[in-house]
Enzyme design. Structure first.
Site, PDB file in Angstrom:
ATOM      1  N   LYS A  13       0.852  -1.196   0.000  1.00 27.87           N
ATOM      2  CA  LYS A  13       0.000   0.000   0.000  1.00 27.87           C
ATOM      3  C   LYS A  13       0.880   1.234   0.000  1.00 27.87           C
ATOM      4  O   LYS A  13       2.066   1.205   0.390  1.00 27.87           O
ATOM      5  CB  LYS A  13      -0.943   0.017   1.202  1.00 27.87           C
ATOM      6  N   PRO A  98      10.131  -4.399   0.610  1.00 27.18           N
ATOM      7  CA  PRO A  98      11.195  -4.272   1.612  1.00 27.18           C
ATOM      8  C   PRO A  98      10.651  -3.931   2.994  1.00 27.18           C
ATOM      9  O   PRO A  98       9.680  -3.162   3.114  1.00 27.18           O
ATOM     10  CB  PRO A  98      12.055  -3.118   1.078  1.00 27.18           C
ATOM     11  N   GLY A 100      10.560  -1.920   6.505  1.00 24.99           N
ATOM     12  CA  GLY A 100      10.917  -0.544   6.845  1.00 24.99           C
ATOM     13  C   GLY A 100      10.744   0.427   5.708  1.00 24.99           C
ATOM     14  O   GLY A 100      11.353   1.501   5.704  1.00 24.99           O
ATOM     15  N   GLY A 102       7.557   1.516   4.621  1.00 21.81           N
ATOM     16  CA  GLY A 102       6.292   2.229   4.690  1.00 21.81           C
ATOM     17  C   GLY A 102       5.255   1.719   3.709  1.00 21.81           C
ATOM     18  O   GLY A 102       4.221   2.348   3.524  1.00 21.81           O
ATOM     19  N   GLY A 104       3.886  -1.409   3.992  1.00 16.42           N
ATOM     20  CA  GLY A 104       2.983  -2.330   4.675  1.00 16.42           C
ATOM     21  C   GLY A 104       3.175  -3.795   4.357  1.00 16.42           C
ATOM     22  O   GLY A 104       2.239  -4.583   4.524  1.00 16.42           O
ATOM     23  N   SER A 107       2.442  -6.238   7.321  1.00 19.56           N
ATOM     24  CA  SER A 107       1.008  -6.218   7.646  1.00 19.56           C
ATOM     25  C   SER A 107       0.192  -6.933   6.581  1.00 19.56           C
ATOM     26  O   SER A 107      -0.769  -7.650   6.887  1.00 19.56           O
ATOM     27  CB  SER A 107       0.525  -4.772   7.792  1.00 19.56           C
ATOM     28  N   SER A 108       0.562  -6.740   5.327  1.00 17.36           N
ATOM     29  CA  SER A 108      -0.148  -7.416   4.244  1.00 17.36           C
ATOM     30  C   SER A 108       0.060  -8.921   4.319  1.00 17.36           C
ATOM     31  O   SER A 108      -0.878  -9.710   4.083  1.00 17.36           O
ATOM     32  CB  SER A 108       0.321  -6.877   2.894  1.00 17.36           C
ATOM     33  N   ASP A 140      -2.540  -1.309   9.929  1.00 17.75           N
ATOM     34  CA  ASP A 140      -2.439  -1.632   8.509  1.00 17.75           C
ATOM     35  C   ASP A 140      -3.008  -3.013   8.203  1.00 17.75           C
ATOM     36  O   ASP A 140      -3.516  -3.260   7.107  1.00 17.75           O
ATOM     37  CB  ASP A 140      -0.982  -1.565   8.043  1.00 17.75           C
TER      38      ASP A 140
END
Length: 294
Positions: A13, A98, A100, A102, A104, A107-108, A140
């Site tokens: 995202k 990757p 770190g 941002g 997600g 979380s995905s 997330d």
């Protein structure tokens, strides 16, 4: 119970808008955001077995842990605990997103595991329990579990609202070889916010979709409050945003707390022509073409 392996994509995202507010009494920072799922993904495979325990293997990125601390493994363990099932789970992650960055990725992956476990088992968790589990794993994760291309987010990001939709457009992602700690980014933001008179969410007004119904309107509102502190710590990210701005995108900014930046273009040709300019004189970055919302 389904025998054998199930698999799915775990898409990344970007945050088309991200406003951060001072820490509340619960210790968390309220935020307002627009989540946008994009065509860039990890691959997640999962199989349920009789032997108790969660096993995970990771390929594609050596910095991603292959143990119980991995968010996907934690998602599986908590699912089995909540469902009171004495089973085991094997998880295979093929990482492209990757850590770190941002975007997600972790979380995905976790949301993908929750969805696959729901498919694999004869008695999946009820929807409200699954959402509660996702919220405990991270804001997330809630967005990715919803399995929608776009959503408005409030609170810690766990309160989601429908977005009216945007046409998918070409995107270019810049993935520098640096890692941004979300906890450190918030700590730096707190230091800066202490002297800046930041407003509360109530004073700023609720986020709504009135100005977010087209790319041109959204570009007028687009922002990421992390940029001021992250760019100060990692000037290469400021340079990359400046490079993006010189290629006439509809919008370009940091995603989440970084380190990835993204730009949205009207055509794939504009995106592809921008890539050499972004790379010029900047070492250690990977460029990825994508589309979103997807």
């Amino acid at each position: 119970m389904i025998d054998g392996w199930l698999e799915t994509e775990a898409r990344a995202k970007v945050n088309l808008l991200l406003r951060i507010f001072p820490r509340g009494s619960d210790g968390f920072h309220p935020l307002q955001t627009v989540f946008c799922r994009i065509e860039f993904a990890d691959r997640v495979r999962l199989a349920v077995r009789d032997e108790v325990g969660v096993r995970i293997t990771v390929a594609g990125h050596e910095q991603v842990p292959a143990g119980p601390e991995n968010l996907a493994a934690r998602a599986a363990a908590r699912f089995l605990e909540r469902a009171e099932l004495s089973l085991g789970v094997d998880i295979e992650l093929q990482k492209r997103i990757p850590p770190g960055s941002g975007l997600g990725g972790g979380s995905s992956d976790a949301a993908a595991v929750l969805r696959l476990l729901s498919r694999a088992l004869d008695t999946p968790l009820p929807s409200d329990e699954l959402q509660s589990l996702a919220a405990r794993l991270g804001a997330d994760v809630m967005f990715f579990l919803a399995d929608v291309p776009l959503a408005l987010g409030w609170g810690r990001g766990e309160r989601l609202g429908a977005h009216p939709g945007l046409d998918p457009l070409p995107m270019l992602l810049a993935l520098p070889d640096v890692h941004v700690s979300t906890a450190q980014a918030y700590a730096l933001w707190d230091e800066q916010a202490g002297s800046s008179g930041r407003r509360s969410p109530a004073e700023a007004g609720e986020l709504d979709d009135s100005g977010l119904t087209s790319w041109s309107e959204l570009a007028r509102h687009a922002c990421n409050d992390f940029e001021s502190v992250v760019f100060e710590q990692l000037p290469v990210l400021r340079t990359l945003k400046q490079r993006f701005g010189e290629t006439q995108p509809l919008l370009a900014q940091l995603s989440g707390s970084g380190s990835a930046l993204f730009a949205v273009y009207e055509t794939a040709r504009q995106r592809d022509q921008a890539a050499p300019h972004i790379r010029q004189g900047v070492e250690g970055i990977r460029l990825v073409s994508a589309r979103g919302p997807w």
